[in-house]
Design a protein around this motif. Structure first.
Motif, mmCIF file in Angstrom:
data_model
loop_
_atom_site.group_PDB
_atom_site.id
_atom_site.type_symbol
_atom_site.label_atom_id
_atom_site.label_comp_id
_atom_site.label_asym_id
_atom_site.label_seq_id
_atom_site.Cartn_x
_atom_site.Cartn_y
_atom_site.Cartn_z
ATOM 1 N N ILE B 18 0.224 -21.842 -30.027
ATOM 2 C CA ILE B 18 1.007 -21.666 -31.246
ATOM 3 C C ILE B 18 0.145 -21.101 -32.365
ATOM 4 O O ILE B 18 0.592 -20.257 -33.127
ATOM 5 N N HIS B 20 -2.784 -18.789 -33.516
ATOM 6 C CA HIS B 20 -3.594 -17.673 -33.033
ATOM 7 C C HIS B 20 -4.632 -17.315 -34.087
ATOM 8 O O HIS B 20 -4.558 -16.258 -34.700
ATOM 9 N N GLY B 39 8.665 -22.319 -37.398
ATOM 10 C CA GLY B 39 8.002 -21.868 -36.186
ATOM 11 C C GLY B 39 6.734 -21.078 -36.437
ATOM 12 O O GLY B 39 6.172 -20.498 -35.518
ATOM 13 N N ALA B 40 6.266 -21.056 -37.696
ATOM 14 C CA ALA B 40 5.056 -20.296 -38.005
ATOM 15 C C ALA B 40 3.797 -21.059 -37.620
ATOM 16 O O ALA B 40 2.707 -20.502 -37.607
ATOM 17 N N VAL B 208 2.378 -16.944 -40.781
ATOM 18 C CA VAL B 208 3.467 -16.307 -40.049
ATOM 19 C C VAL B 208 3.011 -16.140 -38.610
ATOM 20 O O VAL B 208 1.905 -15.650 -38.362
ATOM 21 N N ASP B 209 3.853 -16.569 -37.691
ATOM 22 C CA ASP B 209 3.535 -16.441 -36.264
ATOM 23 C C ASP B 209 2.147 -16.949 -35.892
ATOM 24 O O ASP B 209 1.424 -16.317 -35.124
ATOM 25 N N GLY B 210 1.798 -18.089 -36.431
ATOM 26 C CA GLY B 210 0.524 -18.694 -36.051
ATOM 27 C C GLY B 210 -0.698 -17.982 -36.571
ATOM 28 O O GLY B 210 -1.795 -18.144 -36.026
ATOM 29 N N GLN B 211 -0.509 -17.157 -37.616
ATOM 30 C CA GLN B 211 -1.651 -16.456 -38.201
ATOM 31 C C GLN B 211 -1.564 -16.480 -39.722
ATOM 32 O O GLN B 211 -0.471 -16.593 -40.281
ATOM 33 N N LYS B 213 -1.180 -15.071 -43.265
ATOM 34 C CA LYS B 213 -0.522 -13.856 -43.754
ATOM 35 C C LYS B 213 -0.961 -13.595 -45.194
ATOM 36 O O LYS B 213 -1.394 -12.500 -45.526
ATOM 37 N N ALA B 241 10.128 -11.241 -41.505
ATOM 38 C CA ALA B 241 8.975 -11.891 -40.878
ATOM 39 C C ALA B 241 9.320 -13.227 -40.240
ATOM 40 O O ALA B 241 8.586 -13.721 -39.411
ATOM 41 N N SER B 242 10.462 -13.810 -40.619
ATOM 42 C CA SER B 242 10.772 -15.130 -40.089
ATOM 43 C C SER B 242 11.380 -15.054 -38.698
ATOM 44 O O SER B 242 11.593 -16.065 -38.044
#
Lengths: 296, 243
Positions: B18, B20, B39-40, B208-211, B213, B241-242
């Protein structure tokens, strides 16, 4: 009325206290170690045989040697935990249940091997009941059992309400995950659970042995009503187990009182079925039990 | 030195990664807020501090000490307290027993601290003998925070403390968070109510997305048009982005 109290209510209360003390271990193991411990009845039986042997050796009253038997039973439970359950602590629940089932059979066989299968008695002889107020018949041994059971219930209450480990036990039965995050020493709570459960199981067994006799399947026969008591009270709720035990005990005895006419309401042969019926009813209509326990 | 520092951590639950490469830090005395879409990996990043998931790469430092993948019960003993989003109190225990459990790992007398907590949360003092499960949502949150504060932690981790609360209670919780911080406890907080949270934050991170931002002071993030558009409900249309 006198008959009702002497032959139904008092025996019901007595049986209920025995169930109640036994059910505390079941309910706490269920919620803290996450499994239905089928071997709990055998801890009870083993405790009774320890007490029987101690009575043979010392010649003292079973209630006097009971604390030593309780300690021996606790040692048994702790070594079983170390040897069998601890390696399975993070295993799927079904493995723990099966392990406890195996331990139940093993322990019973060991008891039968060492002590034999014939009936024994911890308190030989017949005691004459004392007549109170002309119609209440109370036997001295029943009074002793009730008094000892009350002492133990208060001890459990004290432990759970006023000691750090007791509060931690309640906390862990609320939420094992949060207990861990809070820094509660969960392994210590597990040990405390075995200590309390085994000690009370031994005591309940000795009370039953004083009231009736000693035999190798006595603990097993109590397993169903004890589970019924734990579920009725709400899984993980020690006070629920106490109340549930008393209700199941009373219901079993009172179910055969001749409420209508002269025949027993329910044939005494079906006593065990009463506990079962209550358990099924609770599971269908109120699975969290009387004290809002865990639902799995 | 930072109280808590995540150095590009990778990890998740089981085989699902999850995070990164998330990096963030909390300096002494700060309130740091992590926001981002569902889910970020916001809560996951916080849980990684507490040893609740296994990290495959990267490091977690507590005052410079490597605590990567240390199990929760040990992290607590080091003075890190974590308040989960749900199931953060023992409902059948009384308010006071909950606070006592918070002090479980303390060996000294916790009574003075108990009185400080009651001063911080006056409603709890009134209900100390009541079982915590009977309290309102806001008061439960107070119990949960009070319980964590019993340890006088080096840092407090809050996972969405205002989730499910009415706007009135939300404001109350944010002012409590500020108050806790003002008496010296650094706070790392994950929040959905980004605007309010950033307004009390010293620094904020947008994941965002496990990184990572965005990063900036609370005010800078509030003023940033791109952040506003995506996460503060300020811009047009649905945030891309979500997805």
């Amino acid at each position: 009325m006198a008959d009702f109290i002497n032959f139904y209510f008092i025996p019901g209360l007595l049986l209920g206290s025995i169930y109640a003390l036994g059910a505390i271990g079941i309910t706490m193991t269920f919620v803290i170690l996450r499994f239905a411990n089928f071997a709990h009845g055998e801890s009870m039986t083993l405790g009774v045989y320890f007490a029987w042997s101690l009575v043979q050796i010392t010649g003292w009253h079973p209630l006097v040697v009971m604390p030593i038997a309780m300690i021996l039973t606790v040692l048994y439970a702790l070594s079983i935990d170390r040897l069998f359950y601890k390696p399975l602590r993070n295993a799927p629940v079904v493995m723990l249940v099966v392990a406890s089932f195996g331990l139940m059979l093993m322990t019973r066989s060991v008891i039968q091997f060492f002590w034999g299968v014939q009936l024994k008695s911890v308190l030989p002889g017949i005691q004459k009941p004392i007549l109170v107020m002309d119609y209440l018949r109370i036997s001295p041994k029943h009074m002793m059992i009730m008094a000892s059971a009350l002492v133990l219930m208060f001890a459990v209450h004290y432990l759970l309400t006023y000691t750090k480990i007791g509060k931690a036990m309640r906390a862990m039965s609320d939420s094992p995950e949060l207990a861990k995050l809070t820094g509660i020493d969960t392994e210590k709570v597990v040990v405390a659970t075995w200590v309390v459960g085994a000690a009370l199981a031994c005591a309940a067994g000795v009370f039953l042995a004083i009231d009736t006799h000693v035999e190798t399947r006595m603990g097993f026969k109590l397993l169903l009503p004890m589970f019924a008591a734990a579920i009725l009270g709400g899984v993980g709720r020690p006070y629920g187990a106490l109340v549930g035990g008393l209700i199941i005990g009373l219901a079993e005895e009172i179910s055969s009182y001749p409420f209508i006419g002269t025949e027993p309401l329910l044939n005494p042969g079906y006593k065990a079925g009463v506990a079962f019926a209550i358990m099924i009813g609770i599971l269908i209509w109120r699975p969290s039990g009387l004290f809002k326990g865990k639902v799995f | 030195m930072s109280v808590i520092e995540l150095q590009s951590v990778y990890g998740g639950y089981g085989d699902t990664e999850i995070l990164h490469g998330v990096s963030l830090k909390v300096d002494p005395g700060e309130i740091v807020v992590v926001i981002g879409p569902n889910g970020a990996g916001k809560s996951t990043a916080m849980k990684s501090v507490f040893g609740l998931l296994s990290l495959t790469k990267g490091q977690v430092l507590l005052d410079g000490e490597d605590i990567t993948n240390t199990p929760p019960e040990k992290v607590v003993r080091k003075g890190v307290c974590y308040v989960p989003q749900t199931e953060n109190i023992f409902p059948s225990l009384t308010v006071e027993e909950n606070l006592e459990m918070g002090a479980y790992v303390r060996e000294d007398d916790f009574k003075p601290r108990l009185n400080e907590i009651y001063e911080l949360f006056p409603p709890l003092a009134e209900k100390r003998k009541q079982s915590a499960g009977t309290l309102s949502g806001g008061q439960r949150q107070m119990v949960a925070m009070g319980k964590a504060l019993m340890l006088e932690p080096r840092i407090l981790l809050l996972d969405e403390p205002t989730a499910g609360l009415s706007p009135k209670f939300r404001g109350e919780i944010f002012s409590i968070v500020k108050k806790i911080n003002s008496i010296g406890t650094p706070i790392l907080m994950v929040e959905q109510n980004a605007k309010q949270a950033l307004s009390i934050a010293d620094h904020g991170y947008v994941l965002v997305d496990g990184q990572n931002k965005f990063f900036g002071s609370g005010q800078d993030l509030l003023d940033d048009p791109e952040v506003a558009e995506m996460f503060l409900g300020g811009g047009k249309a649905v945030p891309e982005a979500s997805v």
